[in-house]
Design a protein around this motif. Structure first.
Motif, PDB file in Angstrom:
ATOM      1  N   UNK A 295       4.729  22.746  14.676  1.00  0.00           N
ATOM      2  CA  UNK A 295       3.970  22.265  15.829  1.00  0.00           C
ATOM      3  C   UNK A 295       4.880  21.495  16.776  1.00  0.00           C
ATOM      4  N   UNK A 296       5.709  20.615  16.208  1.00  0.00           N
ATOM      5  CA  UNK A 296       6.614  19.828  17.034  1.00  0.00           C
ATOM      6  C   UNK A 296       7.548  20.707  17.840  1.00  0.00           C
ATOM      7  N   UNK A 297       8.125  21.722  17.205  1.00  0.00           N
ATOM      8  CA  UNK A 297       9.032  22.624  17.903  1.00  0.00           C
ATOM      9  C   UNK A 297       8.295  23.425  18.974  1.00  0.00           C
ATOM     10  N   UNK A 298       7.077  23.846  18.683  1.00  0.00           N
ATOM     11  CA  UNK A 298       6.297  24.592  19.678  1.00  0.00           C
ATOM     12  C   UNK A 298       5.993  23.709  20.883  1.00  0.00           C
ATOM     13  N   UNK A 299       5.645  22.443  20.640  1.00  0.00           N
ATOM     14  CA  UNK A 299       5.309  21.537  21.735  1.00  0.00           C
ATOM     15  C   UNK A 299       6.540  21.165  22.555  1.00  0.00           C
ATOM     16  N   UNK A 300       7.695  21.053  21.903  1.00  0.00           N
ATOM     17  CA  UNK A 300       8.911  20.708  22.640  1.00  0.00           C
ATOM     18  C   UNK A 300       9.238  21.757  23.691  1.00  0.00           C
ATOM     19  N   UNK A 301       8.852  22.998  23.454  1.00  0.00           N
ATOM     20  CA  UNK A 301       9.129  24.057  24.422  1.00  0.00           C
ATOM     21  C   UNK A 301       8.372  23.853  25.728  1.00  0.00           C
ATOM     22  N   UNK A 302       7.269  23.074  25.710  1.00  0.00           N
ATOM     23  CA  UNK A 302       6.493  22.785  26.928  1.00  0.00           C
ATOM     24  C   UNK A 302       6.520  21.288  27.229  1.00  0.00           C
ATOM     25  N   UNK A 303       7.568  20.611  26.764  1.00  0.00           N
ATOM     26  CA  UNK A 303       7.752  19.168  26.997  1.00  0.00           C
ATOM     27  C   UNK A 303       6.667  18.319  26.342  1.00  0.00           C
ATOM     28  N   UNK A 304       6.021  18.833  25.321  1.00  0.00           N
ATOM     29  CA  UNK A 304       4.991  18.064  24.634  1.00  0.00           C
ATOM     30  C   UNK A 304       5.550  17.286  23.457  1.00  0.00           C
ATOM     31  N   UNK A 305       4.727  16.427  22.893  1.00  0.00           N
ATOM     32  CA  UNK A 305       5.164  15.645  21.734  1.00  0.00           C
ATOM     33  C   UNK A 305       4.002  15.476  20.763  1.00  0.00           C
ATOM     34  N   UNK A 306       4.351  15.156  19.537  1.00  0.00           N
ATOM     35  CA  UNK A 306       3.373  15.018  18.456  1.00  0.00           C
ATOM     36  C   UNK A 306       3.556  13.654  17.808  1.00  0.00           C
ATOM     37  N   UNK A 307       2.469  12.933  17.636  1.00  0.00           N
ATOM     38  CA  UNK A 307       2.494  11.631  16.977  1.00  0.00           C
ATOM     39  C   UNK A 307       1.499  11.661  15.819  1.00  0.00           C
ATOM     40  N   UNK A 308       1.960  11.247  14.639  1.00  0.00           N
ATOM     41  CA  UNK A 308       1.140  11.300  13.435  1.00  0.00           C
ATOM     42  C   UNK A 308       0.965   9.895  12.872  1.00  0.00           C
ATOM     43  N   UNK A 309      -0.275   9.526  12.621  1.00  0.00           N
ATOM     44  CA  UNK A 309      -0.601   8.266  11.952  1.00  0.00           C
ATOM     45  C   UNK A 309      -1.457   8.612  10.733  1.00  0.00           C
ATOM     46  N   UNK A 310      -0.907   8.385   9.537  1.00  0.00           N
ATOM     47  CA  UNK A 310      -1.612   8.814   8.335  1.00  0.00           C
ATOM     48  C   UNK A 310      -1.311   7.872   7.172  1.00  0.00           C
ATOM     49  N   UNK A 311      -1.955   6.712   7.159  1.00  0.00           N
ATOM     50  CA  UNK A 311      -1.734   5.797   6.026  1.00  0.00           C
ATOM     51  C   UNK A 311      -2.337   6.357   4.746  1.00  0.00           C
ATOM     52  N   UNK A 312      -1.831   5.906   3.614  1.00  0.00           N
ATOM     53  CA  UNK A 312      -2.382   6.335   2.326  1.00  0.00           C
ATOM     54  C   UNK A 312      -3.842   5.920   2.235  1.00  0.00           C
ATOM     55  N   UNK A 313      -4.682   6.869   1.872  1.00  0.00           N
ATOM     56  CA  UNK A 313      -6.113   6.610   1.818  1.00  0.00           C
ATOM     57  C   UNK A 313      -6.853   7.028   3.076  1.00  0.00           C
ATOM     58  N   UNK A 314      -6.091   7.390   4.116  1.00  0.00           N
ATOM     59  CA  UNK A 314      -6.693   7.885   5.342  1.00  0.00           C
ATOM     60  C   UNK A 314      -7.147   6.776   6.263  1.00  0.00           C
ATOM     61  N   UNK A 315      -7.670   7.120   7.414  1.00  0.00           N
ATOM     62  CA  UNK A 315      -7.766   8.478   7.946  1.00  0.00           C
ATOM     63  C   UNK A 315      -6.440   8.945   8.563  1.00  0.00           C
TER      64      UNK A 315
END
Length: 324
Positions: A295-315
């Motif tokens: 996903x990150x590589x696909x988004x970089x092709x259109x100048x996009x970015x991905x941010x993930x927040x996922x602590x143990x136990x969610x959400x």
């Protein structure tokens, strides 16, 4: 041409020397002819070496140093050939040294914020371009494999079945009818395979109804209940829509397969920011799986970015941002 010019220069030098000897000698003026051709040859040699052995920010410093050294050498040669006297080349030497020192100081300074941003941008563009080319090649191979193993194989089977049906049509009508029914089923399967390949390249619903409705249609087919909300401002380009759609599709696929979630939510915000949230067990590591990296590589092709927040136990919250 590279061999003709030196030969012409040597011939002219010889001619000048012969003319000096024939005209009664005296002051050896051919030395200025030698000096002119020698200076040109030295300049060509020095600048070629300077351009070949340097790169980056120091490239022009090396070129300027080569030019300055050549200028000082020329002045010293003129001073010697003209008979000496007042040592005027000292001023040329001081001026060239001062300019080269200033240039070296500028080059040695650490790059400023703007230069660092540009360098980072160039690196990001080079990486995204390379990733886009690799993904395109992999996608073409996948499409070729799907067509070869799916639709093409079924079309070959369809042709054989129709050929057998044609042979049986007169002497065994019932057998021919069964083969025709089988051929009809094979044709339908081939069409389904073609639709699947077309959907993996560019989903028809994305072209017909836009990104928001395409994601809503995608959410209806998932095992986990997904709520889609928000709006999109402006008109994203087809490339941006495709990248956003497949990024969201991959995120929702991970929710179904790995998160253990009972519900998920996709929220669109202007200009184009998509937030995917689920109530699963969390603990997602973006560097661990190939899905989020893709996903990150696909988004970089259109100048996009991905941010993930996922602590143990969610959400788990994944934010996709693409400039329009």
């Amino acid at each position: 041409m590279t061999r003709v010019l030196p030969a012409v220069a040597v011939a002219l030098c010889v001619a000048a020397t012969v003319a000096w000897a024939v005209l009664g000698r005296g002051d050896f003026w051919p030395r200025w002819v030698y000096f002119g051709f020698g200076t040109v040859a030295a300049a060509v040699f020095v600048f070629r070496r300077a351009l070949r052995t340097s790169s980056g920010r120091r490239r022009w410093l090396v070129v300027n140093a080569a030019f300055g050294g050549l200028l000082i050498a020329a002045d010293l040669t003129i001073y010697v050939l003209s008979g000496g006297g007042y040592f005027w080349p000292v001023w040329t030497t001081l001026a060239v040294s001062a300019l080269l020192g200033l240039h070296a100081y500028v080059v040695s300074k650490p790059p400023g914020k703007r230069e660092r941003e540009l360098a980072a941008r160039v690196t990001s563009l080079a990486r995204s371009r390379s990733g886009a080319l690799d993904r395109q090649a992999a996608e073409l191979k996948r499409v070729e494999r799907d067509l070869h193993d799916g639709a093409q194989a079924r079309m070959v089977s369809l042709a054989l079945t129709l050929g057998l049906a044609g042979e049986l049509l007169r002497r065994d009508p019932d057998g021919a009818e069964k083969l025709l029914l089988e051929a009809r089923s094979t044709a339908r399967s081939a069409l389904d395979d073609l639709r699947a390949v077309m959907h993996s390249i560019h989903p028809p619903v994305l072209a017909d109804r836009g990104l928001l409705d395409a994601v809503r249609a995608l959410a209806l087919d998932l095992a986990v209940p997904v709520t889609v909300a928000g709006t999109i401002e402006g008109e994203p380009s087809p490339a941006v829509e495709t990248a956003a759609y497949f990024a969201v599709a991959e995120c929702l696929g991970n929710v179904v397969k790995h998160s253990g979630a009972t519900s998920a939510q996709v929220v669109f915000a202007a200009p184009l920011r998509v937030t995917v949230t689920d109530d699963g067990h969390g603990g997602v590591d973006p560097a661990a799986g190939s899905g989020l990296r893709g996903i990150t590589e696909r988004l970089e092709a259109v100048d996009g970015r991905l941010e993930v927040t996922s602590p143990a136990g969610g959400p788990t919250t994944i934010m996709i941002t693409i400039p329009i």
